[in-house]
Every structure is written in structure tokens, then in C-alpha cells.
Design a protein around this motif. Structure first.
Motif, PDB file in Angstrom:
ATOM      1  N   ASN A 187      -3.248  13.655   0.804  1.00  0.00           N
ATOM      2  CA  ASN A 187      -2.402  13.386   1.964  1.00  0.00           C
ATOM      3  C   ASN A 187      -1.892  11.955   1.957  1.00  0.00           C
ATOM      4  N   LEU A 188      -2.785  11.001   1.729  1.00  0.00           N
ATOM      5  CA  LEU A 188      -2.384   9.596   1.711  1.00  0.00           C
ATOM      6  C   LEU A 188      -1.452   9.313   0.547  1.00  0.00           C
ATOM      7  N   ALA A 189      -1.756   9.842  -0.618  1.00  0.00           N
ATOM      8  CA  ALA A 189      -0.897   9.614  -1.786  1.00  0.00           C
ATOM      9  C   ALA A 189       0.508  10.155  -1.538  1.00  0.00           C
ATOM     10  N   ALA A 190       0.591  11.338  -0.949  1.00  0.00           N
ATOM     11  CA  ALA A 190       1.898  11.925  -0.652  1.00  0.00           C
ATOM     12  C   ALA A 190       2.651  11.065   0.359  1.00  0.00           C
ATOM     13  N   TYR A 191       1.933  10.520   1.345  1.00  0.00           N
ATOM     14  CA  TYR A 191       2.568   9.659   2.341  1.00  0.00           C
ATOM     15  C   TYR A 191       3.094   8.380   1.690  1.00  0.00           C
ATOM     16  N   ILE A 192       2.294   7.758   0.841  1.00  0.00           N
ATOM     17  CA  ILE A 192       2.734   6.538   0.150  1.00  0.00           C
ATOM     18  C   ILE A 192       3.966   6.833  -0.693  1.00  0.00           C
TER      19      ILE A 192
ATOM     20  N   ILE B  64       0.037   2.402   3.658  1.00  0.00           N
ATOM     21  CA  ILE B  64      -1.338   2.801   3.977  1.00  0.00           C
ATOM     22  C   ILE B  64      -1.647   2.474   5.433  1.00  0.00           C
ATOM     23  N   GLU B  65      -1.254   1.299   5.873  1.00  0.00           N
ATOM     24  CA  GLU B  65      -1.476   0.913   7.274  1.00  0.00           C
ATOM     25  C   GLU B  65      -0.741   1.856   8.220  1.00  0.00           C
ATOM     26  N   ASP B  66       0.520   2.170   7.900  1.00  0.00           N
ATOM     27  CA  ASP B  66       1.297   3.088   8.739  1.00  0.00           C
ATOM     28  C   ASP B  66       0.634   4.456   8.813  1.00  0.00           C
ATOM     29  N   TYR B  67       0.171   4.953   7.679  1.00  0.00           N
ATOM     30  CA  TYR B  67      -0.505   6.251   7.608  1.00  0.00           C
ATOM     31  C   TYR B  67      -1.723   6.271   8.524  1.00  0.00           C
TER      32      TYR B  67
END
Length: 82
Positions: free
Chosen positions: A9-14, A49-52
Motif C-alpha cells: 500500500n505504501l509503495a503504491a502510494y509513493i 510517506i508523511e502524507d500517506y
């Protein structure tokens, strides 16, 4: 320096937020073939990352998604027992 991300999830967001394509690495140490995404440790990745992490709506969605996924898994398992 490089940033290893194990959360899909985080990788996709970045990736979405920065347009950067991660390098994929496979960890064979434990015999599980765990894959992680590697991004450069630069400001845009740090901010993504912070935004996520700070996006409460997104975090509620992800939590709800995970709960529903578990309920579906449980329902499938219950269905196999009958």
C-alpha cells in the motif's frame, strides 16, 4: 541511501505521488522470498510517506479494506467446512 518499503500500500502510494518506479528486491534469507520496493531517500519520497501516514481518510479506508478482506477470508473458510 535507499529506502526499503515492505508495505505494498505504501509503495503504491509513493509511486502514485512521486511518479518514481521502485526497484524490486527479493529477500531469500528466510526462504520466504519476501519482496520489497526500494526508493531513493529523497525529499519527495519522505513527503509522500508523511502524507500517506497523515491522511486520515486514506488510513480509515485501508483499515476498512483490511477488515473486509479478513471477513471474506473467514466466510470462505466457513463455507468450505459445510
Amino acid at each position: 541511501m535507499m529506502k526499503r518499503i515492505y508495505s505494498l500500500n505504501l509503495a503504491a502510494y509513493i509511486r502514485m505521488a512521486t511518479g518514481l518506479e521502485p526497484d524490486l528486491e527479493i529477500d531469500y534469507k528466510d526462504g520466504n522470498g519476501l519482496v520489497h520496493c526500494v526508493f531513493p531517500e529523497i525529499d519527495v519520497v519522505k513527503y509522500a510517506i508523511e502524507d500517506y501516514k497523515n491522511d486520515e481518510s486514506l488510513q480509515r479506508f485501508l483499515h476498512s479494506y483490511a477488515e473486509l478482506r479478513e471477513q471474506i477470508k473467514f466466510a470462505r473458510e466457513e463455507g468450505r467446512e459445510h
